[in-house]
Write an enzyme that holds these catalytic residues in place. Structure first.
Site, PDB file in Angstrom:
ATOM      1  N   HIS A 192      15.137  28.814 -28.588  1.00 47.94           N
ATOM      2  CA  HIS A 192      15.992  28.587 -29.759  1.00 47.94           C
ATOM      3  C   HIS A 192      16.221  29.904 -30.506  1.00 47.94           C
ATOM      4  CE1 HIS A 192      17.358  25.276 -32.775  1.00 47.94           C
ATOM      5  NE2 HIS A 192      18.166  26.332 -32.823  1.00 47.94           N
ATOM      6  N   GLU A 221      10.979  20.505 -30.832  1.00 51.35           N
ATOM      7  CA  GLU A 221      10.663  21.926 -30.778  1.00 51.35           C
ATOM      8  C   GLU A 221       9.429  22.256 -31.605  1.00 51.35           C
ATOM      9  OE1 GLU A 221      14.269  23.943 -31.941  1.00 51.35           O
ATOM     10  OE2 GLU A 221      15.251  23.494 -30.038  1.00 51.35           O
ATOM     11  N   ARG A 264      22.157  21.838 -29.640  1.00 53.14           N
ATOM     12  CA  ARG A 264      21.052  21.001 -30.073  1.00 53.14           C
ATOM     13  C   ARG A 264      20.473  20.271 -28.869  1.00 53.14           C
ATOM     14  NH1 ARG A 264      20.654  23.566 -33.911  1.00 53.14           N
ATOM     15  NH2 ARG A 264      20.590  22.991 -36.111  1.00 53.14           N
TER      16      ARG A 264
END
Length: 332
Positions: A295, A276, A247
């Protein structure tokens, strides 16, 4: 997939509704097949992380399956019949778990999917950083040759690996690194009491000060927010490589960027960000020897199918009269 505005009745009675929020998968036939015995309508709604849009999207839902969009207390109030919320993935920091517990709504996640993919990506980022893969690729394409001495590289063998968080992914990453010749492997995880041969339990600050490579594999919680802080970055060994496929909020990104620019740190491999998608002026976009991905550490065609299956199975367990296998907001 049923159209987004097609919540209706089944044989004169209301069908249970499962709202899929921003999943972004090509199809949801897997969820539909698993939930069909319970009469579910499965409806996907795009919210793009907008909390107000989520409130409208989940209104009247009996179950919710969600990725990153926030499930707030206001959203919970909009679905009084909801019995379970399942996160497509591991982290549940986007769901108000306490508020759900007060309403008797199960919150579950899928912690046991994509373990191989995420650990693979962590290893890929590590190799890309320490062997300068991205910069060498760019240089060769631009006509450069035999300039490796301009970019320091070091031998992996004999170094010290630090792993913060030793759950499924941290353990898998360690397994894959075990043949690389690291002299020591330091692990910080207060919830793990037994480690395989060759790994050592240490306190976090000892790991920070002694590891040459630091890889993060912990969830984002108030206690782990900026666990890699400015102060801890300053205490890392010169040339340390930082890896994060967990994270973004675990790292003070501004401080990390400054340490990379100054040369105090040797490089970073980053798949996740505090916000994000990151903005074009994100501080890590200009740092030296930094390899970034979007990601996608969790992703493969196999992991998507596994994730959709396991998420839908959690809903099915609840509507079969049971409890989720991975229930994360226990109230009793």
């Amino acid at each position: 997939m049923i159209a987004a505005d097609a919540i209706g009745n089944s044989e004169g009675g209301r069908s249970p509704v499962a709202i899929v929020v921003d999943a972004g998968y090509d199809q949801h036939t897997i969820e539909e097949e698993i939930l069909r015995p319970f009469g579910f309508q499965v409806i996907e709604r795009a919210c793009h992380g907008d909390a107000a849009a989520v409130v409208k999207a989940v209104a009247g839902a009996d179950a919710v399956l969600v990725r990153e969009s926030p499930i707030t207390e206001e959203a919970l109030d909009a679905m009084p019949n909801c019995r379970v919320i399942v996160r497509y993935g591991v982290g549940v920091d986007n769901i108000d778990r306490d508020a759900a517990a007060r309403r008797g709504i199960y919150v579950a996640n899928v912690p046991d999917y994509g373990v191989e993919e995420v650990s693979d990506q962590t290893l890929a980022l590590f190799f890309a950083v320490v062997r300068r893969v991205a910069t060498r690729d760019r240089a060769v394409r631009e006509g450069a040759w035999n300039v490796s001495r301009s970019e320091p590289m070091y031998r992996i063998a004999g170094r010290t690996l630090g792993i913060i968080g030793y759950g499924r992914i941290g353990a898998a990453f360690h397994r894959k690194c075990s043949t690389l010749g690291f002299a020591r492997t330091l692990v910080h995880d207060s919830n793990v009491h037994e480690l395989p041969f060759g790994a050592e339990h240490v306190e976090l600050d000892e790991l920070i000060e002694q590891a040459d490579v630091i890889s993060l594999h912990v969830p984002l919680r108030p206690s782990t927010q900026h666990i890699i802080s400015r102060e801890r970055i300053a205490r890392m060994r010169p040339g340390t490589v930082v890896l994060n496929t967990s994270r973004g909020g675990l790292i003070d990104e501004e401080a990390l960027a400054e340490a990379l620019h100054s040369g105090h740190l040797g490089g970073a491999g980053i798949d996740v960000y505090s916000k994000e998608p990151p903005q074009r002026d994100h501080p890590l976009f200009t740092t030296p020897n930094t390899v970034l991905s979007d990601h996608t550490a969790w992703y493969s065609e196999a992991s998507v199918s596994e994730l959709q299956t396991k998420a839908a199975q959690e809903v099915a367990r609840v509507f079969s009269g049971g409890e989720p296998l991975h229930w994360v907001n226990r109230w009793s």
